[in-house]
Design a protein around this motif. Structure first.
Motif, PDB file in Angstrom:
ATOM      1  N   LYS A 209      36.230 -42.998   4.045  1.00 21.51           N
ATOM      2  CA  LYS A 209      37.389 -43.288   4.890  1.00 21.51           C
ATOM      3  C   LYS A 209      37.752 -44.752   4.718  1.00 21.51           C
ATOM      4  O   LYS A 209      36.880 -45.613   4.633  1.00 21.51           O
ATOM      5  CB  LYS A 209      37.060 -42.980   6.353  1.00 21.51           C
ATOM      6  CG  LYS A 209      38.208 -43.198   7.311  1.00 21.51           C
ATOM      7  CD  LYS A 209      37.960 -42.533   8.664  1.00 21.51           C
ATOM      8  CE  LYS A 209      36.669 -42.925   9.296  1.00 21.51           C
ATOM      9  NZ  LYS A 209      36.493 -42.367  10.651  1.00 21.51           N
ATOM     10  N   PHE A 222      34.448 -39.233   6.466  1.00 19.96           N
ATOM     11  CA  PHE A 222      34.894 -38.019   7.133  1.00 19.96           C
ATOM     12  C   PHE A 222      34.387 -36.804   6.349  1.00 19.96           C
ATOM     13  O   PHE A 222      34.136 -36.900   5.142  1.00 19.96           O
ATOM     14  CB  PHE A 222      36.420 -37.980   7.308  1.00 19.96           C
ATOM     15  CG  PHE A 222      37.201 -37.869   6.023  1.00 19.96           C
ATOM     16  CD1 PHE A 222      37.544 -36.626   5.492  1.00 19.96           C
ATOM     17  CD2 PHE A 222      37.626 -39.010   5.344  1.00 19.96           C
ATOM     18  CE1 PHE A 222      38.270 -36.508   4.316  1.00 19.96           C
ATOM     19  CE2 PHE A 222      38.354 -38.901   4.167  1.00 19.96           C
ATOM     20  CZ  PHE A 222      38.684 -37.656   3.654  1.00 19.96           C
ATOM     21  N   ARG A 224      34.326 -32.527   5.333  1.00 23.84           N
ATOM     22  CA  ARG A 224      34.920 -31.194   5.187  1.00 23.84           C
ATOM     23  C   ARG A 224      33.776 -30.189   5.096  1.00 23.84           C
ATOM     24  O   ARG A 224      32.858 -30.359   4.275  1.00 23.84           O
ATOM     25  CB  ARG A 224      35.786 -31.135   3.926  1.00 23.84           C
ATOM     26  CG  ARG A 224      36.312 -29.748   3.574  1.00 23.84           C
ATOM     27  CD  ARG A 224      37.080 -29.763   2.253  1.00 23.84           C
ATOM     28  NE  ARG A 224      38.312 -30.511   2.353  1.00 23.84           N
ATOM     29  CZ  ARG A 224      39.536 -29.988   2.281  1.00 23.84           C
ATOM     30  NH1 ARG A 224      39.672 -28.672   2.107  1.00 23.84           N
ATOM     31  NH2 ARG A 224      40.600 -30.736   2.366  1.00 23.84           N
ATOM     32  N   LYS A 250      37.507 -32.075   8.659  1.00 29.41           N
ATOM     33  CA  LYS A 250      38.634 -32.961   8.419  1.00 29.41           C
ATOM     34  C   LYS A 250      39.228 -32.731   7.027  1.00 29.41           C
ATOM     35  O   LYS A 250      38.499 -32.691   6.036  1.00 29.41           O
ATOM     36  CB  LYS A 250      38.196 -34.427   8.536  1.00 29.41           C
ATOM     37  CG  LYS A 250      37.837 -34.863   9.955  1.00 29.41           C
ATOM     38  CD  LYS A 250      39.081 -34.943  10.827  1.00 29.41           C
ATOM     39  CE  LYS A 250      38.766 -35.525  12.189  1.00 29.41           C
ATOM     40  NZ  LYS A 250      39.976 -35.637  13.046  1.00 29.41           N
ATOM     41  N   ASN A 252      41.612 -34.906   5.983  1.00 35.29           N
ATOM     42  CA  ASN A 252      41.564 -36.322   5.638  1.00 35.29           C
ATOM     43  C   ASN A 252      41.035 -37.056   6.869  1.00 35.29           C
ATOM     44  O   ASN A 252      40.608 -36.424   7.837  1.00 35.29           O
ATOM     45  CB  ASN A 252      42.934 -36.838   5.180  1.00 35.29           C
ATOM     46  CG  ASN A 252      44.026 -36.583   6.207  1.00 35.29           C
ATOM     47  OD1 ASN A 252      43.859 -36.852   7.383  1.00 35.29           O
ATOM     48  ND2 ASN A 252      45.159 -36.055   5.743  1.00 35.29           N
ATOM     49  N   ALA A 253      41.083 -38.368   6.833  1.00 33.69           N
ATOM     50  CA  ALA A 253      40.458 -39.132   7.907  1.00 33.69           C
ATOM     51  C   ALA A 253      41.070 -38.856   9.274  1.00 33.69           C
ATOM     52  O   ALA A 253      40.401 -39.020  10.302  1.00 33.69           O
ATOM     53  CB  ALA A 253      40.543 -40.625   7.596  1.00 33.69           C
ATOM     54  N   ASN A 254      42.325 -38.408   9.314  1.00 32.81           N
ATOM     55  CA  ASN A 254      43.034 -38.282  10.589  1.00 32.81           C
ATOM     56  C   ASN A 254      43.505 -36.872  10.921  1.00 32.81           C
ATOM     57  O   ASN A 254      44.124 -36.666  11.963  1.00 32.81           O
ATOM     58  CB  ASN A 254      44.250 -39.220  10.595  1.00 32.81           C
ATOM     59  CG  ASN A 254      43.859 -40.664  10.341  1.00 32.81           C
ATOM     60  OD1 ASN A 254      42.998 -41.211  11.011  1.00 32.81           O
ATOM     61  ND2 ASN A 254      44.492 -41.283   9.353  1.00 32.81           N
ATOM     62  N   THR A 255      43.267 -35.902  10.039  1.00 36.28           N
ATOM     63  CA  THR A 255      43.826 -34.561  10.219  1.00 36.28           C
ATOM     64  C   THR A 255      42.725 -33.515  10.256  1.00 36.28           C
ATOM     65  O   THR A 255      41.882 -33.455   9.356  1.00 36.28           O
ATOM     66  CB  THR A 255      44.812 -34.216   9.076  1.00 36.28           C
ATOM     67  OG1 THR A 255      45.773 -35.255   8.947  1.00 36.28           O
ATOM     68  CG2 THR A 255      45.512 -32.901   9.357  1.00 36.28           C
ATOM     69  N   ASP A 256      42.750 -32.681  11.292  1.00 33.07           N
ATOM     70  CA  ASP A 256      41.793 -31.584  11.398  1.00 33.07           C
ATOM     71  C   ASP A 256      42.118 -30.489  10.394  1.00 33.07           C
ATOM     72  O   ASP A 256      43.269 -30.314   9.980  1.00 33.07           O
ATOM     73  CB  ASP A 256      41.805 -31.009  12.812  1.00 33.07           C
ATOM     74  CG  ASP A 256      41.229 -31.973  13.830  1.00 33.07           C
ATOM     75  OD1 ASP A 256      40.405 -32.815  13.441  1.00 33.07           O
ATOM     76  OD2 ASP A 256      41.622 -31.889  15.011  1.00 33.07           O
ATOM     77  N   LYS A 292      47.341 -28.780  12.636  1.00 31.71           N
ATOM     78  CA  LYS A 292      46.183 -28.822  11.763  1.00 31.71           C
ATOM     79  C   LYS A 292      46.602 -28.558  10.322  1.00 31.71           C
ATOM     80  O   LYS A 292      47.597 -27.889  10.059  1.00 31.71           O
ATOM     81  CB  LYS A 292      45.145 -27.771  12.177  1.00 31.71           C
ATOM     82  CG  LYS A 292      44.391 -28.067  13.445  1.00 31.71           C
ATOM     83  CD  LYS A 292      43.307 -27.025  13.657  1.00 31.71           C
ATOM     84  CE  LYS A 292      42.477 -27.336  14.897  1.00 31.71           C
ATOM     85  NZ  LYS A 292      41.391 -26.334  15.089  1.00 31.71           N
TER      86      LYS A 292
END
Length: 427
Positions: A209, A222, A224, A250, A252-256, A292
């Motif tokens: 991240k 982060f 996955r 995740k 990416n760093a900000n998205t579930d 998401k």
């Protein structure tokens, strides 16, 4: 780069074969050359462009050693394009020579072993983990595995931690792209019966991240998560195989993330001809946006094997997109004693919704592959594929026109002889 630094390795293997009599030393070659004509391979063909044509070659040397308690394996390779080095040039500037695999496996007892080093990791039908042998370079992992085998059970625990080099401060990992992980842990368990099998995979991949004004400052990791199962079973004369996987954590760093893959294939072979029918549903994210990310990605599998040989989906592309529903049928004809012909058709539909309520149909692909066994260690493959793309295909391929001819043809020669073998296992 010269090959001289590998001479001590060869000498070491030779000494092992002398001093450990109950041992085996093998040397194998893997030489393959492939001509390709590309006119819409991997992407829609643009206007006012010329097709591409080239020959790539893999030259791989595999050295293996084993005794009762140890396995060692080293594979070096050169992957190049014919003509990429000019005539009479003293050196090779294309950085095409490298180490593909180098691992050791220690047997702790008859059931447990440890395998560590650079290695290809492949399981089941290679949907999530595969060697990707179609690519000349192949895929490897720098990892350590704890392995268990007993009767019809197999289990692996895998661990990896990646860095660019040796540092005194910090552990930022700046190599990005193609889901290159900073850390990986997984468990794979498989149970086999006479004609059936089932396996379970739990995979955790961690990615660097970044923060800062230019988004270039390492700031944690982060993750996955991928979990699921592969299974095979027969019903009468029909053989079934399938996959069920779910991804979360995740994107990416900000998205579930919340995505899935469902697949089932049935094969029937009444004589020398095989008939197959199957589908694969790979979740995607609506173009209008969702809270998401719902786009599943098969990560480290042999993705060329699935969803059409023209590689329009999931081969270095189609990540975080509208997903894919793939309905396909295939026939494999035995055209002779040592040759066969594969005919396969795919019907592609977006899994998630396009913006502005565009049609979800993406296109139809036809694949033809002829296989000829020339001799024990050599075979010839010839392939042709054609993509009949819809207007909606342009929406996920950068707006390129859909109505140009999109086809691809190739011829590949594979030569894989065993060059040398010493066998001292016999009493």
């Amino acid at each position: 780069m010269t090959n001289n630094k590998f001479i001590p390795i060869l000498i070491a293997f030779a000494m092992l074969s002398v001093f450990q009599l109950k041992a085996q030393l093998t040397l194998e070659a893997d030489l393959r050359a492939r001509f390709e004509y590309r006119h819409g391979f991997n992407n829609l063909f643009p206007d006012n462009a010329d097709p591409a044509a080239f020959v790539t070659q893999r030259s791989r040397l595999n050295l293996g050693y084993k005794n009762e308690m140890l396995r060692l394996y080293i594979s070096v390779q050169d992957v190049s394009t014919w003509g990429d080095t000019r005539q009479l040039q003293i050196g090779d500037d294309n950085s095409s020579f490298g180490l593909f695999q180098a691992w050791g496996r220690l047997y702790l007892d008859e059931n447990w072993s440890v395998k560590a080093g650079r290695q290809a990791i492949s399981y089941d039908d290679q949907r999530i983990f595969g060697e990707v042998d179609w690519t000349m370079q192949g895929r490897f992992h720098d990892a350590a595995l704890l392995k268990y085998e007993k009767d019809d059970w197999k289990a692996d625990l895998g661990f990896a931690f990646s860095q660019e080099g040796q540092s005194n401060e910090g552990s930022g990992f700046f190599i990005q792209g193609f889901f290159t992980y900073k850390a990986m842990q997984y468990a794979h368990v498989k149970k086999t019966w006479e004609k059936s099998s089932i396996s379970f995979l739990a995979l955790n991949t961690g990615f660097q991240k970044f923060t800062g004004i230019d988004n270039d400052q390492p700031d944690g990791t982060f993750y996955r998560h991928t979990a699921g199962s592969h299974f095979t079973f027969p019903i009468d004369k029909i053989k079934f195989n399938g996959n069920v996987y779910y991804q979360f954590g995740k994107a990416n760093a900000n998205t579930d993330l919340a995505g899935y893959l469902l697949a089932l294939e049935a094969n029937y072979k009444p004589g020398k001809t095989l008939f197959g029918l199957g589908f694969e549903l790979i979740s995607g994210t609506d173009q209008a946006g969702e809270s998401k990310n719902k786009s599943f990605f098969p990560l480290y599998g042999t993705n060329h094997k699935f969803n059409g040989f023209m590689d329009y989906f999931y081969v270095g592309n189609h990540a975080n997109n509208v997903g894919l529903n793939d309905l396909y049928a295939k026939v494999v004809f035995a055209t002779g004693e040592k040759n066969s012909l594969l005919v396969k058709g795919h019907y592609f539909v977006a899994n998630a919704a396009f913006a502005n309520d565009e049609d979800s149909y993406l296109g139809t692909e036809l694949d033809l592959v002829f296989n000829q066994q020339l001799m024990k260690y050599a075979k010839l493959n010839v392939g042709y594929s054609h993509m009949f793309a819809s207007e909606s295909m342009s929406l996920i391929k950068g707006g390129r026109p859909h109505d140009n001819t999109n086809n691809w043809a190739w011829v590949q020669l594979i030569i894989k002889p065993e060059l040398f073998k010493t066998d001292f296992l016999k009493k």
